[in-house]
Structures are given as structure tokens and as C-alpha cells.
Write an enzyme that holds these catalytic residues in place. Structure first.
Site, PDB file in Angstrom:
ATOM      1  N   LEU A 227      37.604  64.008   6.874  1.00 32.68           N
ATOM      2  CA  LEU A 227      37.648  65.380   6.387  1.00 32.68           C
ATOM      3  C   LEU A 227      37.238  66.357   7.471  1.00 32.68           C
ATOM      4  CD1 LEU A 227      37.587  67.685   4.193  1.00 32.68           C
ATOM      5  CD2 LEU A 227      35.205  67.009   3.773  1.00 32.68           C
ATOM      6  N   SER A 228      37.972  67.446   7.620  1.00 30.46           N
ATOM      7  CA  SER A 228      37.591  68.568   8.474  1.00 30.46           C
ATOM      8  C   SER A 228      37.386  68.097   9.921  1.00 30.46           C
ATOM      9  CB  SER A 228      36.341  69.243   7.895  1.00 30.46           C
ATOM     10  OG  SER A 228      36.096  70.484   8.505  1.00 30.46           O
TER      11      SER A 228
END
Length: 373
Positions: A146-147
Site C-alpha cells: 500500500l502507498s
């Protein structure tokens, strides 16, 4: 390049978010992996191996986002619960505060994103240790994040493409779009960076690999104001070029605001997919329904009725599409205890020749904020 005031404002916001790190609850299912190599990136390694896992099982590598720990990300995303249900091992590399104050993987640092160097090399060493210690199938190794973890997944897929059968980039960025903190903030906003035509070459030049290439699954929220959705499209362009696929998808489906586009090869195999969740902000799309892989909602873990962990596992063949909703299982009670992470050896700050006054102000501010080594 954004104005200095914008960069400093974003650094301050990231630092304030990082100040609360260590107080959140997380899964208590993970065990420490030690002795996995020289660890040039100074990362911590945690893992989950289901009891009685047979030899030849797959491995999924999971990279958390900024301000998160491996345990927090596991609790929210439900990957270890999915491992129990489907029969695979999970590796959770974890960032150290000494490397990045906000616990972001350094996907923009040149010394951490090259084959054989820094954090990328540490993650590669962890993977090899997991395969060796548990007799896992090196032909079925997958990675997601994520991210900043999604951007680091892009790094690993580009620098070690022969290691991975597939990858899933959630609210992340393409490989090679930033080489400094200011460039990273620009890229997150969808500004600057190489043009669409240059993106595939970034991957092709990152290793000597000539194919075949891993399959790629991309996930982004249309209302993501932290990492612009244009980055999801850029990841798509990068890997569509690497796979030499047509601009138009082989298949498109829309259901309850979730748009999925799929690109298949001549044999019908899905090589690339792009998932856009309408109205979703920055985080992992979840469907917390009590089933394995449904997840637990929280910060950056968003209940939008889309079980991305299950969907990703299904796209990799770890579970069948028809089995995406498995029998409910109890959610473990969270805990807030975290073990101290190892730190990199102290290094002298590099001497930068001919630095202008404004450049020195930026660099000093970045080091003070913990966002630059």
C-alpha cells in the site's frame, strides 16, 4: 517542482502523523525472521506460516504503508487469515524509524531502489530465506503493498522481476518516477516524472531480465488525495508497455462503483488489470464481513464493499474465484505492543558540493523531519 512551502507543509503533516506511531493495535500472529542475510537496508522481517503448511506452498510478500507496522497492516488487510484459508506463507518486511521517520519504505532513494542495494536487497534476502527455511515454491512468489509499500512493490517487481509471478500495487506509484523527497511529493500529486513512453524503459533497464514478466494488479481510489489516481494509470502504462499489450483492455466490468479492466495475452491469461474504486480515498479497499481476507477497517483500511485481499489472492490463483468468500473466522484481539526495530549503522551525512542557500534550507528541513538520510 512544487514550491518550497508546499514541500515543507507536507513534511510537517507526515511528521505529525508519524508522532503517533507505536500506539495502534495490530495482529499478534507474526513471528520474527532472523539471519536472512547482510540486510543492507536495515529492515526488520516478520512472517506468518500456517501450522502444517506443506512443502512447495506459495509465498506472498506484503509491504505496509507509511506510519504503519507490519502487524497493523496484517490485522487490517487480513493477509495472514487468508494464508490460513488458502495455504500459503506470508512475509512482512517492516521499515525502521532510523531509515525513515514515518516508516515509509524509501521507494525514492537511489541507494534503496536498485538491484543488490539497500532496502530492495534486504527484501530479496528475506524472500530467499523464507523459501529455503520453509521449502516454498520459488515459482509462486507474489508481492503487494500500500502507498509507499505499493511503490516499493513496484521497485521489487522492476529490479527482481524473475523472482515474482505476480504483484499488486495499491495506491502506489510506478518505478523510477522520483529520486528525492521533493520529487516524491511531486510524483504523488501526479506532477513531473518521465513521460508515458519512457516508463516501460525504466523497468527494462532495472535488471538484465528479458522476460517473461510478472502479472500486475493495480488498485486505486478515484478520490485519493494523497497519491493521485493518475499514478495508478501510470503504473498501468508502465507495465502495459513492458508486456507489449494493446491500449484497449480485453475485458471491462463495472459493479457497484468498482471498475475493473483486464488485459490478456493470446492464450487468455490475465497479465494486467486495473481496479478503480469510485469515491474511495487513500487506502486498501476492504469488505469486513468476518471472512478470511475481508479485513478489518481502520486508518487506511477502508470499508468500501470490495475485498481486495481476496480478489488479489484469486487473481494469483491462490484461491478460486468461486471461493473468494470463504467461511467466517473469528478476528483475533488486537494488541498494541511492538518490538524495537533494528537500526542501520550510523553513517556520516554526504558532503554535497556547491549547494545553494535555498538547497541547503530544503536539505536541512528534510533531515530534521526525518525524511532524508
Amino acid at each position: 517542482m512544487r514550491p518550497l512551502s508546499d514541500t515543507l507543509m507536507r513534511m510537517t503533516a507526515f511528521r505529525e502523523a508519524g508522532a503517533a506511531i507505536g500506539s495502534r493495535a495490530g495482529s499478534d500472529r507474526l513471528s520474527e525472521l532472523t539471519g536472512f542475510g547482510g540486510n543492507p537496508g536495515g529492515l526488520r522481517a516478520l512472517a506468518y506460516v500456517p501450522p502444517g503448511l506443506p512443502k512447495g506452498a506459495p509465498l506472498v510478500v506484503v509491504l505496509h504503508g507509511c506510519t504503519q507496522s507490519a502487524a497493523e497492516y496484517d490485522l487490517g488487510s487480513g493477509w495472514s487469515a487468508m494464508a490460513d484459508a488458502a495455504g500459503f506463507a506470508v512475509l512482512f518486511p517492516e521499515q525502521a524509524r532510523a531509515n525513515n521517520f514515518n516508516l515509509c519504505f524509501n521507494w525514492f532513494e537511489p541507494g534503496d531502489v536498485r538491484r543488490g542495494k539497500g532496502e530492495a536487497a534486504s527484501i530479496r534476502q528475506m524472500i530467499e530465506a523464507m523459501i529455503g527455511q520453509h521449502g516454498l515454491d520459488r515459482r509462486r512468489v507474489y508481492i503487494t503493498g500500500l502507498s509507499a509499500g505499493g511503490a516499493m512493490a513496484s521497485v521489487m517487481l522492476a529490479t527482481y522481476p524473475e523472482v515474482f509471478a505476480g504483484g499488486a500495487v495499491i495506491a502506489g506509484l510506478p518505478y523510477g518516477v522520483a529520486a528525492s523527497v521533493p520529487e516524491a511529493f511531486d510524483a504523488m500529486r501526479g506532477h513531473g516524472g518521465p513521460g508515458e513512453a519512457a516508463l516501460p524503459a525504466k523497468v527494462r533497464k532495472a535488471s538484465q531480465h528479458k522476460g517473461p514478466w510478472p502479472s500486475i494488479s493495480i488498485w486505486h481510489g478515484s478520490a485519493d488525495h494523497t497519491v493521485s489516481p493518475s499514478n495508478g494509470e501510470a503504473v498501468l502504462s508502465q507495465w502495459r508497455g513492458v508486456h507489449d499489450l494493446d491500449p484497449d483492455p480485453s475485458h471491462t466490468e463495472v459493479a457497484a462503483g468498482h471498475t475493473r479492466r483486464v488485459w490478456r495475452d493470446a492464450k487468455g491469461r490475465a497479465l494486467l488489470e486495473h481496479n478503480l474504486v469510485a469515491g474511495m480515498g487513500h487506502g486498501v479497499p476492504l469488505k469486513p464481513d468476518g471472512s478470511a481476507g475481508g479485513g478489518v477497517s481502520g486508518a487506511y483500511m477502508l470499508d468500501v464493499g470490495v475485498a481486495s485481499t481476496r480478489d488479489i489472492a484469486a487473481s494469483w490463483g491462490l484461491i478460486h474465484e468461486a471461493e473468494a468468500a470463504v467461511a467466517p473466522r473469528p478476528v483475533e484481539a488486537p494488541r498494541a505492543v511492538r518490538k524495537p526495530a533494528p537500526r542501520k549503522p550510523a553513517q556520516a551525512a554526504p558532503v554535497l558540493p556547491n549547494v545553494s542557500a535555498i538547497g541547503k534550507v530544503i536539505e536541512d528541513a528534510l533531515r530534521t523531519a526525518g525524511l532524508m538520510k
